[in-house]
Design a protein around this motif. Sequence first.
Motif, PDB file in Angstrom:
ATOM      1  N   THR A 199      58.567  35.824  41.252  1.00 23.74           N
ATOM      2  CA  THR A 199      59.839  35.507  41.390  1.00 23.74           C
ATOM      3  C   THR A 199      60.763  36.641  41.522  1.00 23.74           C
ATOM      4  O   THR A 199      61.468  36.921  42.457  1.00 23.74           O
ATOM      5  N   ASP A 200      60.531  37.648  40.674  1.00 24.82           N
ATOM      6  CA  ASP A 200      61.437  38.645  40.570  1.00 24.82           C
ATOM      7  C   ASP A 200      61.286  39.757  41.643  1.00 24.82           C
ATOM      8  O   ASP A 200      62.289  40.285  42.132  1.00 24.82           O
ATOM      9  N   GLU A 201      59.964  39.923  42.091  1.00 25.49           N
ATOM     10  CA  GLU A 201      59.677  40.816  42.939  1.00 25.49           C
ATOM     11  C   GLU A 201      60.352  40.374  44.430  1.00 25.49           C
ATOM     12  O   GLU A 201      60.788  41.014  45.402  1.00 25.49           O
ATOM     13  N   ILE A 202      60.332  38.907  44.431  1.00 22.81           N
ATOM     14  CA  ILE A 202      61.023  38.284  45.847  1.00 22.81           C
ATOM     15  C   ILE A 202      62.580  38.475  45.649  1.00 22.81           C
ATOM     16  O   ILE A 202      63.069  39.012  46.564  1.00 22.81           O
ATOM     17  N   LEU A 203      63.164  38.016  44.579  1.00 23.18           N
ATOM     18  CA  LEU A 203      64.568  38.400  44.285  1.00 23.18           C
ATOM     19  C   LEU A 203      65.232  39.520  44.597  1.00 23.18           C
ATOM     20  O   LEU A 203      66.165  39.934  45.330  1.00 23.18           O
ATOM     21  N   GLU A 204      64.391  40.598  44.166  1.00 22.05           N
ATOM     22  CA  GLU A 204      64.759  41.951  44.331  1.00 22.05           C
ATOM     23  C   GLU A 204      64.834  42.485  45.913  1.00 22.05           C
ATOM     24  O   GLU A 204      65.518  43.209  46.067  1.00 22.05           O
ATOM     25  N   GLN A 205      64.116  41.702  46.622  1.00 19.88           N
ATOM     26  CA  GLN A 205      63.858  42.087  48.109  1.00 19.88           C
ATOM     27  C   GLN A 205      64.826  41.133  48.779  1.00 19.88           C
ATOM     28  O   GLN A 205      64.829  41.317  50.240  1.00 19.88           O
ATOM     29  N   LEU A 206      65.544  40.461  48.206  1.00 20.71           N
ATOM     30  CA  LEU A 206      66.301  39.271  48.648  1.00 20.71           C
ATOM     31  C   LEU A 206      67.967  39.353  48.325  1.00 20.71           C
ATOM     32  O   LEU A 206      68.440  38.061  47.799  1.00 20.71           O
ATOM     33  N   PRO A 207      68.518  40.380  48.420  1.00 24.31           N
ATOM     34  CA  PRO A 207      70.119  40.462  47.839  1.00 24.31           C
ATOM     35  C   PRO A 207      70.872  39.452  48.883  1.00 24.31           C
ATOM     36  O   PRO A 207      71.581  39.199  48.223  1.00 24.31           O
TER      37      PRO A 207
END
Lengths: 153, 153, 153
Positions: C33-41
Amino acid sequence: MSFHSSHEAYDRINMIQKLLTLKPRSRGFHLVTDEILEQLPELHAVRAGLVHIHILHTSASLTLNENADPTVRGDFERWCNEHVPENAPYYRHTMEGSDDMPAHIKASLLGSSVMIPVRDGSFLLGTWQGIYLGEHREHGGSRRIAVTVLDGR
Amino acid sequence: MSFHSSHEAYDRINMIQKLLTLKPRSRGFHLVTDEILEQLPELHAVRAGLVHIHILHTSASLTLNENADPTVRGDFERWCNEHVPENAPYYRHTMEGSDDMPAHIKASLLGSSVMIPVRDGSFLLGTWQGIYLGEHREHGGSRRIAVTVLDGR
Amino acid sequence: MSFHSSHEAYDRINMIQKLLTLKPRSRGFHLVTDEILEQLPELHAVRAGLVHIHILHTSASLTLNENADPTVRGDFERWCNEHVPENAPYYRHTMEGSDDMPAHIKASLLGSSVMIPVRDGSFLLGTWQGIYLGEHREHGGSRRIAVTVLDGR
């Protein structure tokens, strides 16, 4: 599949919705990517979007998997038959044939629809991905699908 | 479900998003199509679109399957219990009860959401398709779902 | 996750589409979840919408499940290995290693994509839901995903 910028933004979305028919197939897993694309010429004009492909039946499925080696599709069928057997002693829905109840379970395990990104006029899939029709009945006949395209402008 | 042309195109899409609650149910599979429709009067005005129905829990699932014979839902529960057993010797997540870890696995096998085409004010489903809630806990309580409607204009 | 009215309506939808890469991981299930969120500002600016996250591979999967206790992810891996075994006598697609055919089957059972509602700048998930990457190969390497955001305005 290379994108020219880190992301692409689109201000507006158009939608197309249509019903298609897939030709009858034998029990097992079948690659249907091309049969769907042939019936979806509207996709050529889509720069970026999403397409939802939904099968209107409860004894067949749609899933994405390996598009090259037909033994993969055979192994899918053999795994399914081993793990979702016919004539399990606990089945009570048995009036429509021994292939019917397993077909329902396989349909829900694999799924009734696929949602696929679209890019530059075609499906944005991995190199080895294709669309499988899981035909879980012995004589399923032709299968109807509803396709909805979201087209970013 | 008959379409008056080979496809229908829509220039614009509206969106509606809301949270619904499904009433508590016993462990097993339950047909919830009508309970969802009753809480979604906005659907009546949608000529064509998509609806995404997402369950906000990890021990219950949503899937599409046979809407007529309740023994199908019973057979789903029996197949699941046979193939995703309680008390498997290799489970380590056991603190929340013997029904908990199997519930998580069933939830991912069957899925947390369904995406359904919409046509003429209702779900565009096959004759025999309905929405199943898979309640995989003994006492799951009421379940919350998030519904997002894409409405082509 | 509380909504201030019974539903929220949006007149227009924007779309963003981009490709991301997930770092290489060992065989098993991983919370991403976090790895995706970090790449999706871009998600921060979305008041309400949907995000489709699609993995461009046939031997890895995306699914939603319990985000807190790592033993759940271990139990997922152990259940999968028990029920989708390596070296089943009926497999014929065996040239790419004993982990390859099971990886394909696991990918279709769990799914190639997740569709998640978005609300107030982040995923609208249940308290305990997170995004799992199912890495089904021994050496799968980095995995590419295509993300499409539908952003209601």
